[in-house]
Motif scaffolding. Structure first.
Motif, mmCIF file in Angstrom:
data_model
loop_
_atom_site.group_PDB
_atom_site.id
_atom_site.type_symbol
_atom_site.label_atom_id
_atom_site.label_comp_id
_atom_site.label_asym_id
_atom_site.label_seq_id
_atom_site.Cartn_x
_atom_site.Cartn_y
_atom_site.Cartn_z
ATOM 1 N N ASP A 1 -10.487 -77.829 60.249
ATOM 2 C CA ASP A 1 -11.601 -77.989 61.185
ATOM 3 C C ASP A 1 -12.846 -78.370 60.375
ATOM 4 O O ASP A 1 -13.449 -77.520 59.721
ATOM 5 N N LEU A 2 -13.214 -79.656 60.436
ATOM 6 C CA LEU A 2 -14.334 -80.134 59.624
ATOM 7 C C LEU A 2 -15.644 -79.426 59.955
ATOM 8 O O LEU A 2 -16.517 -79.288 59.092
ATOM 9 N N SER A 3 -15.795 -78.957 61.181
ATOM 10 C CA SER A 3 -17.033 -78.273 61.548
ATOM 11 C C SER A 3 -17.224 -76.976 60.771
ATOM 12 O O SER A 3 -18.348 -76.472 60.647
ATOM 13 N N GLN A 4 -16.138 -76.435 60.229
ATOM 14 C CA GLN A 4 -16.221 -75.187 59.468
ATOM 15 C C GLN A 4 -16.874 -75.384 58.095
ATOM 16 O O GLN A 4 -17.320 -74.424 57.478
ATOM 17 N N MET A 5 -16.915 -76.625 57.622
ATOM 18 C CA MET A 5 -17.515 -76.874 56.314
ATOM 19 C C MET A 5 -18.959 -76.382 56.246
ATOM 20 O O MET A 5 -19.402 -75.853 55.227
ATOM 21 N N GLU A 6 -19.691 -76.562 57.333
ATOM 22 C CA GLU A 6 -21.094 -76.168 57.366
ATOM 23 C C GLU A 6 -21.266 -74.666 57.553
ATOM 24 O O GLU A 6 -22.382 -74.151 57.441
ATOM 25 N N GLN A 7 -20.168 -73.971 57.800
ATOM 26 C CA GLN A 7 -20.240 -72.542 58.059
ATOM 27 C C GLN A 7 -19.915 -71.701 56.835
ATOM 28 O O GLN A 7 -19.985 -70.463 56.909
ATOM 29 N N ASN A 8 -19.531 -72.334 55.732
ATOM 30 C CA ASN A 8 -19.220 -71.556 54.531
ATOM 31 C C ASN A 8 -19.832 -72.218 53.304
ATOM 32 O O ASN A 8 -20.218 -73.390 53.344
ATOM 33 N N ALA A 9 -19.902 -71.475 52.214
ATOM 34 C CA ALA A 9 -20.615 -71.917 51.014
ATOM 35 C C ALA A 9 -19.768 -72.764 50.078
ATOM 36 O O ALA A 9 -20.265 -73.220 49.044
ATOM 37 N N VAL A 10 -18.495 -72.995 50.435
ATOM 38 C CA VAL A 10 -17.618 -73.726 49.521
ATOM 39 C C VAL A 10 -17.108 -75.041 50.115
ATOM 40 O O VAL A 10 -16.224 -75.685 49.550
ATOM 41 N N ASN A 11 -17.654 -75.440 51.277
ATOM 42 C CA ASN A 11 -17.318 -76.722 51.907
ATOM 43 C C ASN A 11 -15.836 -76.877 52.204
ATOM 44 O O ASN A 11 -15.262 -77.962 52.057
ATOM 45 N N MET A 12 -15.218 -75.799 52.668
ATOM 46 C CA MET A 12 -13.805 -75.846 53.040
ATOM 47 C C MET A 12 -13.657 -75.944 54.552
ATOM 48 O O MET A 12 -14.278 -75.160 55.286
ATOM 49 N N PRO A 13 -12.827 -76.876 55.055
ATOM 50 C CA PRO A 13 -12.617 -77.020 56.501
ATOM 51 C C PRO A 13 -11.550 -76.067 57.032
ATOM 52 O O PRO A 13 -10.790 -76.410 57.935
ATOM 53 N N ASP A 14 -11.501 -74.879 56.485
ATOM 54 C CA ASP A 14 -10.534 -73.849 56.862
ATOM 55 C C ASP A 14 -11.215 -72.506 56.606
ATOM 56 O O ASP A 14 -11.415 -72.124 55.447
ATOM 57 N N PRO A 15 -11.616 -71.780 57.646
ATOM 58 C CA PRO A 15 -12.400 -70.556 57.452
ATOM 59 C C PRO A 15 -11.686 -69.474 56.654
ATOM 60 O O PRO A 15 -12.315 -68.785 55.845
ATOM 61 N N LEU A 16 -10.379 -69.332 56.857
ATOM 62 C CA LEU A 16 -9.647 -68.301 56.125
ATOM 63 C C LEU A 16 -9.563 -68.646 54.640
ATOM 64 O O LEU A 16 -9.803 -67.787 53.775
#
Length: 372
Positions: free
Chosen positions: A170-185
């Motif tokens: 999920d590319l939108s998750q990149m902006e939600q974490n500090a490591v630019n990963m498109p996977d929250p887990l």
């Protein structure tokens, strides 16, 4: 210093040092008429600037870009564009000690061998701060490509042993974490791994993956200027990159031709590949499918753990590197990878405009008139 210029038609030359007055880039070959403001470029620079999380260097820089030339009344003029970012948070004294020895994993020794002299304050031209010029120029290239429906998206694929799961992509998750990963887990697991590395006074490597969409078939030159070859050169020119692979990459060495070949089919009257093991190129020329590549970034070489080295007097010593450094390079390098890809694709598209006589005749069939 040779080697600071990239590109044939859309040509960029970066300049400046990590602890000098500033860093920047001169762009030559940008077409006239592109709407361009400092904010267009700042959006990209904000993605790579330091001090945004515990996983980046604490060096505080606004990285504010200034357009010095090549833009008039909000549009490019066709003349060279000069962009500058001033350094405002230099602490050169943090690096005075390393003038006398060679840091493991850094370019100190090779710069001394090549030039007989080096800027030891933050690494000079070998510092990651040099990428500011690349990102500023890449922002301009990316805006031109967007005008043609071409988009470039990079993200962190893995950090150490932690890799994203494409089922949770999920590319939108990149902006939600500090490591630019498109996977929250995966992001949570990666950040926990980095915390362990930090506690051990160590750093970690990672992989950045990049997808380029919308590139038409036919981009790239035979032999030495293949799209694939120029992408590899551009990405490998990023200081910490130690590996590059396109499409299935190194996995092709374990495959059979029957599995690795991409079959062709027809879709809406157009030829289309039915799979994409090749990563979007054939013979080094774009084939119309998504271009997919990955870059492997080494662990940050500046670590506080003691390491063995030698000084300039030839004595063997142990050192603990001081200063402000990223514990991992890959997440901040995501935008750098995007921009190097943009510079490469745009330049080859411009070079390719002279590949066919019929298209040259079509372009020059009508007399050129100034805009009213």
């Amino acid at each position: 210093m040779a080697g600071s210029t990239l590109g044939t038609v859309f040509s960029v030359s970066t300049w400046g040092e990590s602890h000098g007055k500033g860093v920047g880039v001169v762009i030559d070959g940008c077409p006239a008429g592109l709407p361009l403001t400092e904010q267009d470029i700042q959006i990209y620079l904000n993605r790579r600037k330091p001090g945004q999380s515990r996983f980046t260097t604490p060096r505080k820089e606004d990285d504010t870009v200034e357009i010095l030339s090549g833009v008039f009344e909000g549009r490019t003029t066709g003349t060279p564009i000069s962009l500058m970012v001033r350094n405002t948070s230099q602490r050169s004294k943090d690096y005075s000690e390393i003038a006398s020895y060679y840091r493991p994993g850094h370019a100190d020794y090779t710069y001394d061998c090549k030039y007989g002299f080096r800027d030891y304050t933050g690494g000079g031209r070998s510092s990651g701060r040099e990428t500011i010029g690349r990102v500023a120029a890449g922002a301009v290239a990316a805006k031109i490509l967007q005008e043609m429906g071409i988009t470039i998206t990079a993200y962190t694929k893995s950090i150490g042993p932690v890799e994203i799961d494409y089922n949770r992509f999920d590319l939108s998750q990149m902006e939600q974490n500090a490591v630019n990963m498109p996977d929250p887990l995966a992001a949570e697991l990666a950040m926990a791994h980095l915390d362990v590395c930090h506690a051990k006074e160590d750093s970690c490597g990672g992989i950045v993956e990049c997808i380029i969409k919308g590139v038409p078939a036919g981009v790239g030159e035979p032999c030495f200027d293949k799209l694939s070859a120029n992408l590899a050169k551009a990405v490998f020119s990023i200081g910490a990159v130690k590996g590059f692979e396109l499409g299935d990459g190194f996995d092709v060495a374990k495959m059979h031709g029957s599995a690795n070949n991409d079959p062709f089919g027809m879709e809406d009257g157009h030829v289309k590949k039915l799979s994409n093991h090749s990563g979007g190129t054939l013979g080094g020329i774009s084939d119309g499918s998504d271009i997919l590549f990955r870059a492997a970034f080494k662990p940050t070489p500046s670590i506080s753990r003691e390491q063995h080295t030698v000084n300039k007097s030839g004595e063997e010593i142990t050192v603990s590197v001081k200063g402000r450094h990223d514990p991992i390079i890959a997440p901040r390098a995501v935008v750098v990878v995007e921009c190097m890809a943009a510079l490469t694709v745009l330049d080859l598209m411009m070079v390719g405009m002279t590949s066919r006589l019929d298209r040259m005749k079509e372009f020059w069939a009508k007399p050129m008139m100034p805009e009213k």
